[in-house]
Write a protein that holds these residues in place. Structure first.
Motif, mmCIF file in Angstrom:
data_model
loop_
_atom_site.group_PDB
_atom_site.id
_atom_site.type_symbol
_atom_site.label_atom_id
_atom_site.label_comp_id
_atom_site.label_asym_id
_atom_site.label_seq_id
_atom_site.Cartn_x
_atom_site.Cartn_y
_atom_site.Cartn_z
ATOM 1 N N GLY A 386 -7.620 69.953 -8.284
ATOM 2 C CA GLY A 386 -7.116 69.164 -7.165
ATOM 3 C C GLY A 386 -8.094 69.098 -6.004
ATOM 4 O O GLY A 386 -8.314 68.028 -5.414
ATOM 5 N N VAL A 387 -8.712 70.229 -5.651
ATOM 6 C CA VAL A 387 -9.672 70.266 -4.543
ATOM 7 C C VAL A 387 -10.895 69.416 -4.863
ATOM 8 O O VAL A 387 -11.362 68.624 -4.020
ATOM 9 N N VAL A 388 -11.429 69.563 -6.090
ATOM 10 C CA VAL A 388 -12.609 68.776 -6.482
ATOM 11 C C VAL A 388 -12.277 67.292 -6.519
ATOM 12 O O VAL A 388 -13.073 66.442 -6.102
ATOM 13 N N SER A 389 -11.087 66.941 -7.001
ATOM 14 C CA SER A 389 -10.688 65.535 -7.062
ATOM 15 C C SER A 389 -10.629 64.923 -5.666
ATOM 16 O O SER A 389 -11.125 63.807 -5.440
ATOM 17 N N ASP A 390 -10.043 65.644 -4.706
ATOM 18 C CA ASP A 390 -9.993 65.131 -3.331
ATOM 19 C C ASP A 390 -11.396 65.008 -2.742
ATOM 20 O O ASP A 390 -11.693 64.045 -2.010
ATOM 21 N N ALA A 391 -12.268 65.978 -3.055
ATOM 22 C CA ALA A 391 -13.633 65.948 -2.515
ATOM 23 C C ALA A 391 -14.447 64.783 -3.074
ATOM 24 O O ALA A 391 -15.270 64.190 -2.363
ATOM 25 N N LEU A 392 -14.210 64.451 -4.338
ATOM 26 C CA LEU A 392 -14.979 63.379 -4.984
ATOM 27 C C LEU A 392 -14.367 61.999 -4.781
ATOM 28 O O LEU A 392 -15.000 60.986 -5.119
ATOM 29 N N HIS A 393 -13.159 61.941 -4.274
ATOM 30 C CA HIS A 393 -12.466 60.649 -4.166
ATOM 31 C C HIS A 393 -13.218 59.619 -3.318
ATOM 32 O O HIS A 393 -13.241 58.426 -3.679
ATOM 33 N N PRO A 394 -13.847 60.014 -2.196
ATOM 34 C CA PRO A 394 -14.590 58.999 -1.424
ATOM 35 C C PRO A 394 -15.714 58.342 -2.221
ATOM 36 O O PRO A 394 -16.089 57.195 -1.925
ATOM 37 N N VAL A 395 -16.257 59.022 -3.220
ATOM 38 C CA VAL A 395 -17.369 58.478 -4.000
ATOM 39 C C VAL A 395 -16.880 57.759 -5.259
ATOM 40 O O VAL A 395 -17.320 56.653 -5.568
#
Length: 429
Positions: A386-395
């Protein structure tokens, strides 16, 4: 209500039950585990409508589905296991099913992050109760090498629960909404409570309570004795790591297919459930049969670990195919293959763990295995995704979840190495 037997020594010295009674007890345990995993799978199917209605992020969803669910184990799981080792196992099972069924129904009334998290934490009662009760009962019903096979069958029932929960959740949520869907499953679980309470016969313990080791007179002494068993810590870590990719799939694969492959809500459960479950059941049962044969042939209880040590790394290519294959048909096939291989450690690891300790420590030992599994597989794994998904979402936008799920690619290999270390340290016999 007191769930502790007043005179355990008088009821715990009888021989194991007959085949028919044992089979019926196993059937009720299978049903309890099916309901347990069905209720656990519900949230994963309706992640998207819940996330949008309650305005939650992927990180919050991962906390609700994994960390909050596992938090109960840090609070009360050891106490429940202590009751299992000394108390009325049938009553403990019935109370546990009732509590998590009520929590499942209450999920339909959640109004935000905190109420949803509280309901999911209480659903954790299911795993905290069913698993130690089942392992304790099965060790008395099926002593000796047969235990590995029966534990594998019990573990395979979790796949049936995931399939039933996934398929029905998608259909019911699409037809009546996710809130009503949770209520229907909660009420259905209460029917199982009546079946257990009215028809399940008490199972005598093989070992007398009077023969309990001196360390078992207090909880700290029992825990210290368990942790001192050579190789058991490595076995628990390997078991937990082997479940990391497997546990993340019910939580995140429906959302992944909705976002990256455009699958509809009513279809996602039917698409994911059958291949995941058929692969998981086949892998769990076959690994149990192979491990049992290896144990019987060698006379070495640790011989069964060879099965997951070999099978787990072979799941990595199938998991990568699931994440990056462009064809939906290939993705579905990859789900079946990777679940077949990832399920190989479920029966052999747990059966070996309870065989290393006296009967009076089976509940606590199985719960310690479960705590490690939940911390690694159900708390840390989904939270990391979940944390990685939120972090990568802008890209990467909606496709960020695909790359977040890729963080689990190393877990099967790590699990295999941990189990190999455990096999070297556990004494033969």
């Amino acid at each position: 209500m007191n769930v502790t037997n007043a005179h355990p020594a008088s009821t715990d010295i009888a021989p194991p039950r007959s085949g028919l009674v044992a089979a019926y007890a196993l059937t009720l345990l299978l049903l309890a585990n099916i309901f347990n995993y069905a209720d656990r799978a519900l949230l994963g199917i309706v992640v998207e409508p819940i996330r949008k209605e309650l305005l939650l992020s992927d990180t919050q969803i991962s906390i609700v589905s994994g960390f909050a669910f596992s938090l109960f184990f840090l609070i009360a799981a050891i106490a429940i296991a202590r009751l299992v080792d000394r108390g009325n196992r049938r009553l403990i099972l019935a109370v546990g099913v009732a509590l998590w069924s009520c929590a499942t129904a209450a999920t339909g009334f959640a109004q935000g992050f905190w109420t949803l998290a509280l309901c999911r934490m209480l659903v954790g009662v299911g795993e905290a109760v069913v698993f130690p009760v089942a392992l304790s009962l099965l060790a008395d019903l099926y002593p000796g090498p047969r235990l590995t096979r029966q534990v594998s069958i019990f573990q395979a029932s979790s796949g049936i629960g995931i399939m039933v929960g996934s398929v029905l959740a998608g259909i019911l949520a699409a037809a009546h909404g996710w809130r009503t869907m949770f209520g229907i499953f909660g009420v259905a679980g209460l029917a199982l409570v009546l079946l257990i309470a009215l028809t399940m016969r008490p199972t005598p313990r093989i070992a007398s309570a009077d023969a309990a080791p001196a360390q078992d007179r207090n909880l700290i002494g029992a825990l210290r004795a368990i942790l001192q068993v050579p190789g058991l810590g490595w076995l628990a870590l390997g078991y937990g790591a082997s479940n990391m990719a497997l546990a993340c799939l019910p939580v995140w694969s429906p959302a992944f297919l909705l976002r990256s492959h455009g699958v509809q809500l009513a279809e996602v459960g039917a698409l994911v459930g059958p291949p995941a479950v058929l692969g998981g059941i086949a892998g769990g049962i076959l690994s149990g049969i192979l491990a049992t044969r290896l144990i019987k042939r060698s006379g070495n209880r640790r011989a069964g670990l060879i099965v997951p040590i070999i099978a787990l790394p072979l799941a990595i290519p199938a998991y990568a195919t699931f994440l990056f294959a462009p064809s939906l048909q290939t993705v579905v096939l990859a789900i079946a293959v990777m679940n077949f291989l990832l399920s190989s450690g479920l029966g052999p690891c747990v059966a070996l763990a309870v065989s290393l300790v006296p009967a009076t420590r089976r509940g606590i030992t199985s719960t310690l295995m479960l705590i490690v599994q939940n911390l690694l597989a159900f708390a840390i794994g989904p939270l990391l995704i979940g944390v990685v998904s939120d972090a990568l979402h802008p890209v990467y936008g909606e496709d960020a979840l695909r790359y977040a799920l890729a963080t689990m690619l190393a877990a099967p290999l790590a699990a295999s190495l941990l189990l190999w270390t455990a096999r070297r340290r556990i004494s033969a016999g």
